[in-house]
Design an enzyme around this catalytic site. Sequence first.
Site, mmCIF file in Angstrom:
data_model
loop_
_atom_site.group_PDB
_atom_site.id
_atom_site.type_symbol
_atom_site.label_atom_id
_atom_site.label_comp_id
_atom_site.label_asym_id
_atom_site.label_seq_id
_atom_site.Cartn_x
_atom_site.Cartn_y
_atom_site.Cartn_z
ATOM 1 N N TYR A 65 -88.699 24.000 43.886
ATOM 2 C CA TYR A 65 -87.487 23.066 43.183
ATOM 3 C C TYR A 65 -86.554 24.440 42.821
ATOM 4 C CZ TYR A 65 -89.896 18.658 42.240
ATOM 5 O OH TYR A 65 -90.188 17.519 41.970
HETATM 6 N N1 LIG Z 1 -92.643 15.086 43.802
HETATM 7 C C1 LIG Z 1 -92.357 14.906 44.889
HETATM 8 O O1 LIG Z 1 -92.196 14.822 46.262
HETATM 9 C C2 LIG Z 1 -91.680 14.632 44.401
HETATM 10 C C3 LIG Z 1 -89.343 14.623 44.639
HETATM 11 C C4 LIG Z 1 -88.831 13.717 44.567
HETATM 12 C C5 LIG Z 1 -88.543 14.017 42.704
HETATM 13 N N2 LIG Z 1 -89.318 14.669 42.519
HETATM 14 C C6 LIG Z 1 -90.087 15.027 41.001
HETATM 15 O O2 LIG Z 1 -89.534 13.156 39.807
HETATM 16 C C7 LIG Z 1 -88.450 13.453 39.388
HETATM 17 C C8 LIG Z 1 -86.884 12.387 39.042
HETATM 18 O O3 LIG Z 1 -86.744 12.651 40.548
HETATM 19 P P1 LIG Z 1 -85.171 13.021 41.108
HETATM 20 O O4 LIG Z 1 -84.328 13.283 40.299
HETATM 21 O O5 LIG Z 1 -84.830 12.541 42.589
HETATM 22 O O6 LIG Z 1 -84.243 11.131 41.389
HETATM 23 P P2 LIG Z 1 -84.131 9.925 39.784
HETATM 24 O O7 LIG Z 1 -85.374 10.685 38.213
HETATM 25 O O8 LIG Z 1 -84.611 8.660 40.680
HETATM 26 O O9 LIG Z 1 -82.866 10.077 39.862
HETATM 27 C C9 LIG Z 1 -82.087 11.385 38.827
HETATM 28 C C10 LIG Z 1 -80.380 11.018 39.427
HETATM 29 O O10 LIG Z 1 -80.229 9.874 38.526
HETATM 30 C C11 LIG Z 1 -79.394 10.093 37.413
HETATM 31 N N3 LIG Z 1 -79.464 9.582 36.214
HETATM 32 C C12 LIG Z 1 -80.735 9.810 35.816
HETATM 33 N N4 LIG Z 1 -80.247 9.134 34.159
HETATM 34 C C13 LIG Z 1 -78.829 8.521 34.443
HETATM 35 C C14 LIG Z 1 -78.436 7.258 33.362
HETATM 36 N N5 LIG Z 1 -79.006 7.429 31.876
HETATM 37 N N6 LIG Z 1 -77.531 7.266 33.309
HETATM 38 C C15 LIG Z 1 -76.654 7.513 35.071
HETATM 39 N N7 LIG Z 1 -76.975 8.437 35.763
HETATM 40 C C16 LIG Z 1 -78.500 8.409 35.584
HETATM 41 C C17 LIG Z 1 -79.341 11.900 37.007
HETATM 42 O O11 LIG Z 1 -77.891 12.655 36.996
HETATM 43 P P3 LIG Z 1 -77.602 12.838 35.473
HETATM 44 O O12 LIG Z 1 -77.878 14.488 35.864
HETATM 45 O O13 LIG Z 1 -75.950 13.339 35.855
HETATM 46 O O14 LIG Z 1 -78.483 12.194 34.761
HETATM 47 C C18 LIG Z 1 -79.852 12.383 38.343
HETATM 48 O O15 LIG Z 1 -78.782 13.162 39.104
HETATM 49 C C19 LIG Z 1 -87.638 15.329 39.739
HETATM 50 O O16 LIG Z 1 -86.542 15.880 39.382
HETATM 51 C C20 LIG Z 1 -88.650 15.286 39.830
HETATM 52 O O17 LIG Z 1 -89.747 16.342 38.727
HETATM 53 C C21 LIG Z 1 -90.819 15.065 42.772
#
Ligand SMILES: NC(=O)c1ccc[n+]([C@@H]2O[C@H](COP(=O)([O-])OP(=O)(O)OC[C@H]3O[C@@H](n4cnc5c(N)ncnc54)[C@H](OP(=O)(O)O)[C@@H]3O)[C@@H](O)[C@H]2O)c1
Length: 278
Positions: A65
Amino acid sequence: MLPQTRLGKTDIQISRLGLGTVKLGRNQSVKYPQAFDLPDDATARELLDCARDLGINLLDTAPAYGQSEERLGYLLRGERKNWVICTKAGEEFNHDYDGEGASNFDFAPDSLRLSVERSLRRLRTDYLDIVLIHSDGNDSHLIHHHQVLHTLAKLKQEGWIRAFGMSVKTLEGGLVCAREADVVMATFDSEKDDDRLLMETWNTHTTGVLLKKIFNSGHLLKPEARNKWINAIIEQQMKVIFAQNAVNSAIIGTLNCQHLRDNVQCALLGLAENSKLA
Ligand SMILES: NC(=O)c1ccc[n+]([C@@H]2O[C@H](COP(=O)([O-])OP(=O)(O)OC[C@H]3O[C@@H](n4cnc5c(N)ncnc54)[C@H](OP(=O)(O)O)[C@@H]3O)[C@@H](O)[C@H]2O)c1
């Protein structure tokens, strides 16, 4: 306030939602629907304060990240013990000047050890709560050929990490982790047989379960949808995931404190619904 729960069979207490910190450190080659700038330190600080005030104690980061680990190390000075930090090993991301950037993977035992040592330095800490293998998709090969879980188990024995596991991408990886790891991180789709089978297995083994990408990196929450519909979608999603007894916490990535508040509100509704069903 968001309640906490025990992470699987570990002695680690985590909040039922965690804060994903991709967006603190990396904005190249990411899957979010909209481009964004990395926040400055004051904005990142506000986000962490907001998370803490809502009861969130779990932070998810990774070397992949970008600057996320280093920034957290700086921002969490003096308050390390208030947080549970989950980081990863095996994937690296290198920014480049044309805005693309690329990942490299290295799962050799020495490389994983060096990655954990670097995470300790970057996060300015002498222990990591959770370390996960950042899978490239070949979960079984990593476990059986590279012995990645064995390497992390040794680091746990040596006292550098409190719990270990893998961020999995396959059924096989998830099944092995139930037997051989403390924690698994995964996506969950209630329509998929494999995902339901994994949930049952993790529940039986009392594996620690962290969900990632519950909003499909934001694509589930269409930017053009009106706010009230977005919250209805979030609430429904929280009901679906917290109906799974195996799930300890869902990690959500956001830079927006109001979004964090909305997510916590909906999680409380999802948890309440689940306790009614139990
Ligand atoms: N280990 C792995 O392989 C892996 C892969 C992917 C992710 N991850 C972990 O999982 C976490 C979550 O995954 P992700 O960040 O890809 O996706 P996510 O949590 O499914 O979605 C995040 C997105 O949703 C938006 N969002 C969140 N809450 C919201 C709300 N209440 N209203 C409107 N929009 C909202 C955020 O934008 P805003 O900033 O505008 O709120 C962001 O763009 C990552 O940050 C990471 O820590 C791990």
